[in-house]
Design a protein around this motif. Structure first.
Motif, PDB file in Angstrom:
ATOM      1  N   LEU A 228       6.003   9.784  -3.521  1.00 56.21           N
ATOM      2  CA  LEU A 228       5.163   9.287  -2.432  1.00 56.21           C
ATOM      3  C   LEU A 228       4.630  10.446  -1.603  1.00 56.21           C
ATOM      4  N   ALA A 229       5.468  11.427  -1.334  1.00 57.19           N
ATOM      5  CA  ALA A 229       5.006  12.597  -0.576  1.00 57.19           C
ATOM      6  C   ALA A 229       3.894  13.325  -1.329  1.00 57.19           C
ATOM      7  N   LEU A 230       4.026  13.438  -2.645  1.00 58.23           N
ATOM      8  CA  LEU A 230       2.975  14.078  -3.431  1.00 58.23           C
ATOM      9  C   LEU A 230       1.708  13.232  -3.428  1.00 58.23           C
ATOM     10  N   ALA A 231       1.855  11.922  -3.551  1.00 56.93           N
ATOM     11  CA  ALA A 231       0.693  11.032  -3.525  1.00 56.93           C
ATOM     12  C   ALA A 231      -0.054  11.143  -2.200  1.00 56.93           C
ATOM     13  N   GLU A 232       0.683  11.210  -1.101  1.00 58.16           N
ATOM     14  CA  GLU A 232       0.043  11.353   0.214  1.00 58.16           C
ATOM     15  C   GLU A 232      -0.652  12.702   0.325  1.00 58.16           C
ATOM     16  N   ARG A 233      -0.065  13.714  -0.248  1.00 58.87           N
ATOM     17  CA  ARG A 233      -0.699  15.041  -0.217  1.00 58.87           C
ATOM     18  C   ARG A 233      -1.995  15.031  -1.017  1.00 58.87           C
ATOM     19  N   LEU A 234      -2.004  14.365  -2.160  1.00 54.46           N
ATOM     20  CA  LEU A 234      -3.189  14.335  -3.022  1.00 54.46           C
ATOM     21  C   LEU A 234      -4.117  13.176  -2.687  1.00 54.46           C
ATOM     22  N   ASP A 235      -3.657  12.268  -1.807  1.00 53.34           N
ATOM     23  CA  ASP A 235      -4.387  11.042  -1.472  1.00 53.34           C
ATOM     24  C   ASP A 235      -4.680  10.233  -2.741  1.00 53.34           C
ATOM     25  N   ALA A 236      -3.604  10.004  -3.518  1.00 53.33           N
ATOM     26  CA  ALA A 236      -3.737   9.357  -4.820  1.00 53.33           C
ATOM     27  C   ALA A 236      -3.100   7.973  -4.806  1.00 53.33           C
ATOM     28  N   PRO A 237      -3.821   6.933  -5.241  1.00 51.58           N
ATOM     29  CA  PRO A 237      -3.206   5.617  -5.407  1.00 51.58           C
ATOM     30  C   PRO A 237      -2.035   5.683  -6.386  1.00 51.58           C
ATOM     31  N   LEU A 238      -1.047   4.814  -6.155  1.00 54.26           N
ATOM     32  CA  LEU A 238       0.179   4.777  -6.957  1.00 54.26           C
ATOM     33  C   LEU A 238       0.232   3.462  -7.729  1.00 54.26           C
ATOM     34  N   VAL A 239       0.039   3.513  -9.025  1.00 56.83           N
ATOM     35  CA  VAL A 239       0.104   2.325  -9.878  1.00 56.83           C
ATOM     36  C   VAL A 239       1.503   2.252 -10.476  1.00 56.83           C
ATOM     37  N   ALA A 346      -6.440   5.431  -0.076  1.00 55.69           N
ATOM     38  CA  ALA A 346      -5.988   4.125   0.417  1.00 55.69           C
ATOM     39  C   ALA A 346      -7.070   3.071   0.212  1.00 55.69           C
ATOM     40  N   GLU A 347      -8.331   3.452   0.369  1.00 56.86           N
ATOM     41  CA  GLU A 347      -9.425   2.505   0.163  1.00 56.86           C
ATOM     42  C   GLU A 347      -9.515   2.108  -1.306  1.00 56.86           C
ATOM     43  N   ARG A 348      -9.366   3.075  -2.208  1.00 59.00           N
ATOM     44  CA  ARG A 348      -9.392   2.760  -3.645  1.00 59.00           C
ATOM     45  C   ARG A 348      -8.235   1.844  -4.015  1.00 59.00           C
ATOM     46  N   ALA A 349      -7.058   2.102  -3.416  1.00 57.01           N
ATOM     47  CA  ALA A 349      -5.897   1.259  -3.692  1.00 57.01           C
ATOM     48  C   ALA A 349      -6.124  -0.168  -3.202  1.00 57.01           C
ATOM     49  N   GLU A 350      -6.651  -0.309  -2.000  1.00 54.74           N
ATOM     50  CA  GLU A 350      -6.895  -1.639  -1.431  1.00 54.74           C
ATOM     51  C   GLU A 350      -7.935  -2.399  -2.256  1.00 54.74           C
ATOM     52  N   THR A 351      -9.003  -1.726  -2.652  1.00 51.67           N
ATOM     53  CA  THR A 351     -10.025  -2.372  -3.473  1.00 51.67           C
ATOM     54  C   THR A 351      -9.425  -2.869  -4.788  1.00 51.67           C
ATOM     55  N   THR A 352      -8.562  -2.060  -5.370  1.00 53.96           N
ATOM     56  CA  THR A 352      -7.934  -2.444  -6.639  1.00 53.96           C
ATOM     57  C   THR A 352      -6.972  -3.601  -6.449  1.00 53.96           C
ATOM     58  N   ARG A 353      -6.214  -3.585  -5.372  1.00 49.58           N
ATOM     59  CA  ARG A 353      -5.291  -4.695  -5.109  1.00 49.58           C
ATOM     60  C   ARG A 353      -6.045  -6.019  -4.997  1.00 49.58           C
ATOM     61  N   GLN A 354      -7.127  -5.991  -4.249  1.00 51.71           N
ATOM     62  CA  GLN A 354      -7.911  -7.219  -4.082  1.00 51.71           C
ATOM     63  C   GLN A 354      -8.518  -7.682  -5.399  1.00 51.71           C
ATOM     64  N   ALA A 355      -9.040  -6.744  -6.175  1.00 47.29           N
ATOM     65  CA  ALA A 355      -9.671  -7.106  -7.450  1.00 47.29           C
ATOM     66  C   ALA A 355      -8.624  -7.599  -8.450  1.00 47.29           C
ATOM     67  N   ALA A 356      -7.449  -6.993  -8.442  1.00 48.35           N
ATOM     68  CA  ALA A 356      -6.389  -7.422  -9.351  1.00 48.35           C
ATOM     69  C   ALA A 356      -5.932  -8.838  -9.019  1.00 48.35           C
ATOM     70  N   TRP A 357      -5.798  -9.116  -7.735  1.00 46.59           N
ATOM     71  CA  TRP A 357      -5.395 -10.461  -7.316  1.00 46.59           C
ATOM     72  C   TRP A 357      -6.442 -11.495  -7.742  1.00 46.59           C
ATOM     73  N   ALA A 358      -7.698 -11.130  -7.613  1.00 45.65           N
ATOM     74  CA  ALA A 358      -8.772 -12.057  -7.967  1.00 45.65           C
ATOM     75  C   ALA A 358      -8.829 -12.343  -9.463  1.00 45.65           C
ATOM     76  N   GLU A 359      -8.304 -11.440 -10.282  1.00 51.77           N
ATOM     77  CA  GLU A 359      -8.279 -11.661 -11.734  1.00 51.77           C
ATOM     78  C   GLU A 359      -7.298 -12.740 -12.154  1.00 51.77           C
ATOM     79  N   LEU A 360      -6.288 -12.977 -11.328  1.00 52.82           N
ATOM     80  CA  LEU A 360      -5.222 -13.903 -11.706  1.00 52.82           C
ATOM     81  C   LEU A 360      -5.693 -15.346 -11.614  1.00 52.82           C
ATOM     82  N   THR A 361      -5.120 -16.195 -12.438  1.00 55.07           N
ATOM     83  CA  THR A 361      -5.446 -17.618 -12.364  1.00 55.07           C
ATOM     84  C   THR A 361      -4.826 -18.214 -11.104  1.00 55.07           C
ATOM     85  N   PRO A 362      -5.378 -19.331 -10.614  1.00 55.82           N
ATOM     86  CA  PRO A 362      -4.768 -19.990  -9.456  1.00 55.82           C
ATOM     87  C   PRO A 362      -3.290 -20.334  -9.687  1.00 55.82           C
ATOM     88  N   LYS A 363      -2.940 -20.723 -10.897  1.00 51.62           N
ATOM     89  CA  LYS A 363      -1.544 -21.027 -11.207  1.00 51.62           C
ATOM     90  C   LYS A 363      -0.666 -19.794 -11.008  1.00 51.62           C
TER      91      LYS A 363
END
Length: 543
Positions: A228-239, A346-363
């Protein structure tokens, strides 16, 4: 006093085995004693090691798996020769696929009988040869004096490279033999570390990247704070893959979604650097739908403890043989103390989270919402899953509330019946944590008897039965592929009556809104309990 009158200070192989387990920090063993292992139990009652008795050797192996994941120590099993060992093969295969440290100590028939095929009790043609196909090490103790060295090698393997199952078999005639007391010390463990030049090359690539992303697998969870410290230093999303969920739950850089999803793949493909820590990059995490759609990575730095894994691909611009802890420690030193200018990680991570959630079925979204309700109602919860539809949904998208707070058998080897005994092992490893097992009505019946083991040891596990009247995941798959469903409707018992028979409190939910109250009530209960959600009978369980 003559030598013949002096007291014998030696111990049997079985007694010495227990001493060596204690010296290596073993606190719990899982097993079912039998004629072919009783001599291994000779020193157990007088030791500090706790023995857990499952109802089946498969349960022993899965309990050891759950215990190992949560405790960080190898799960240790004692099983008889023949059927005891073949019963535990499935858990060993699961441990191999998921890189879980497991030590299986079995009996084997007397040395003079091995290989003759004379119909001895529990005889196999070549037991050690069979185990060698899925164990990191399989050894037959022909010479009793070799026991200390063999145990030392076993624990060195378990603690140094990529973890997995190790097997030692002791012939019945060897178990009672006496040997000189060895010097008791833990085995030496050495984890690989990259050379300075390799780390410098990696650091140069990291600092040059404008849109980096970091992939984190289960093999890197212990190094999550530094990653996490390295990710914050590089400003890299964590998958995070399934086994790493919860490692970064409070970070805006966290993307707790499967790389099998289109939106996560787009994030990875658009990155100019992919840094992968401790992940097998296997199909069940990266290509769940087998569509071969995971992108080719032009600038991949792959860090793994296993050289064979690095050689399997995907192709990397730079492969680093190192433990995750050693590699990230060195990368933090090599990339400097200050943070780089923010590159919208953080913006790239948030955009991906929202898009990933939208891919899922309602079930799926409903099912994940119920899992999130468990997490939020019981902070610090460990949720152990079996192969059931809600768990599949969670593997696609779910942020656990803590490291090692979400794991299951719906990835890798994918053994049904894993969840209940693995949850018991997790509760033994961390008795103060709330442990919830999500299991289907079909999968639960594979290891249903382990409720008794949970009751025996007072394991604080809430068994959450997700009842969909059979193998609905398989039925749906058959229908979607034009196959008339067959064999997918096994009848189930009344789980509340089963719980009552074992003396467990239980509740069948009429509405999912009752879940939080039921969880809190059973959290206060000392020992196991059961909740049933019926996919069509419980209001709100599905769309």
């Amino acid at each position: 006093m003559s030598d013949s009158q002096k007291p014998d200070s030696r111990k049997t192989v079985g007694e010495t085995l227990i001493d060596l387990l204690e010296a290596n920090g073993v606190e719990v063993v899982f097993g079912i004693p039998g004629v072919h292992t009783v001599e291994l139990y000779r020193g157990l009652a007088g030791s500090n090691i706790r023995h857990i008795t499952p109802r089946h050797e498969q349960g022993a192996g899965f309990m050891a798996d759950g215990y190992a994941r949560v405790s960080g120590k190898p799960g240790v099993c004692l099983v008889i020769t023949g059927p005891g060992l073949t019963n535990i093969i499935t858990p060993m295969a699961q441990a191999f696929q998921d890189s879980v440290p497991m030590l299986v100590i079995s009996g084997v028939n007397a040395r003079a009988t091995l290989g003759h095929g004379r119909g001895r009790l529990h005889e196999l043609p070549d037991q050690r040869g069979m185990m060698a196909t899925l164990a990191l090490m399989s050894h037959t103790l022909h010479n009793p004096e070799d026991l200390p060295a063999v145990m030392d090698r076993a624990f060195a393997i378990l603690g140094s490279g990529r973890p997995g199952p190790v097997h030692i078999e002791i012939p019945t005639d060897v178990m009672a033999m006496k040997i000189s007391a060895p010097h008791l010390k833990p085995a030496a463990k050495t984890r690989p570390r990259a050379d300075a030049d390799t780390i410098e090359k990696a650091a140069t690539r990291c600092l040059a990247a404008q849109k980096p992303v970091i992939l984190v697998g289960g093999g890197a969870v212990d190094a999550s704070e530094k990653i996490l410290a390295l990710a914050e230093r590089l400003d890299a999303p964590l998958v995070t893959t399934t086994n790493a969920r919860g490692a970064f739950s409070k970070s805006p850089l966290s993307v707790p979604a499967s790389p099998s999803l289109k939106s996560v793949r787009e994030l990875i493909a658009a990155s100019d650097l992919v840094l992968a820590f401790g992940t097998q990059m296997g199909q069940t995490d990266y290509d769940m739908y087998a569509d071969n759609g995971f992108p080719a990575l032009k600038n991949l730095i792959r860090i793994d403890i296993d050289p064979a894994q690095l050689a399997r691909g995907p192709d990397a611009a730079l492969s680093i043989l190192s433990s995750a802890e050693n590699a990230v420690t060195d990368l933090l030193a090599a990339t400097g103390a200050g943070n780089r200018p923010q590159t919208s990680g953080a913006e790239r991570a948030e955009t991906t989270r929202q898009a990933a959630w939208a891919e899922l079925t309602p079930k799926m979204q409903v099912e994940i919402g119920i899992i999130e309700k468990i997490r939020d109602t019981l902070p610090g919860a460990i949720i152990v899953g079996d192969s059931t539809q809600a768990v599949y949904a969670g593997n696609l998208y779910y942020e656990a509330g803590r490291p090692y707070g979400w794991f299951n058998a719906a990835t890798g080897y994918g053994a049904l019946g894993y969840g209940p005994p693995a949850a018991i092992g997790a509760a033994i490893a961390e008795p103060d944590a709330p442990v919830i097992c999500i299991t289907g009505d079909g999968g639960f019946q594979f290891t249903l008897a382990e409720i008794g083991a949970a009751k025996d040891v007072g394991a604080n596990v809430i068994f959450l039965v997700w009842n969909n009247d059979g193998y609905q995941e398989i039925e749906t798959y058959m229908v979607e592929n034009g196959i008339e469903p067959e064999g997918v409707k096994p009848s189930a018992p009344d789980f509340l009556k089963v719980a009552e028979a074992f003396g467990l409190p239980a509740k069948r939910l009429a509405h999912v809104d009752e879940l939080a109250v039921a969880l809190m009530a059973f959290r206060g209960h000392d020992g196991p309990s059961l909740i049933e959600i019926h996919q069509t009978g419980t209001v709100g369980a599905t769309v």
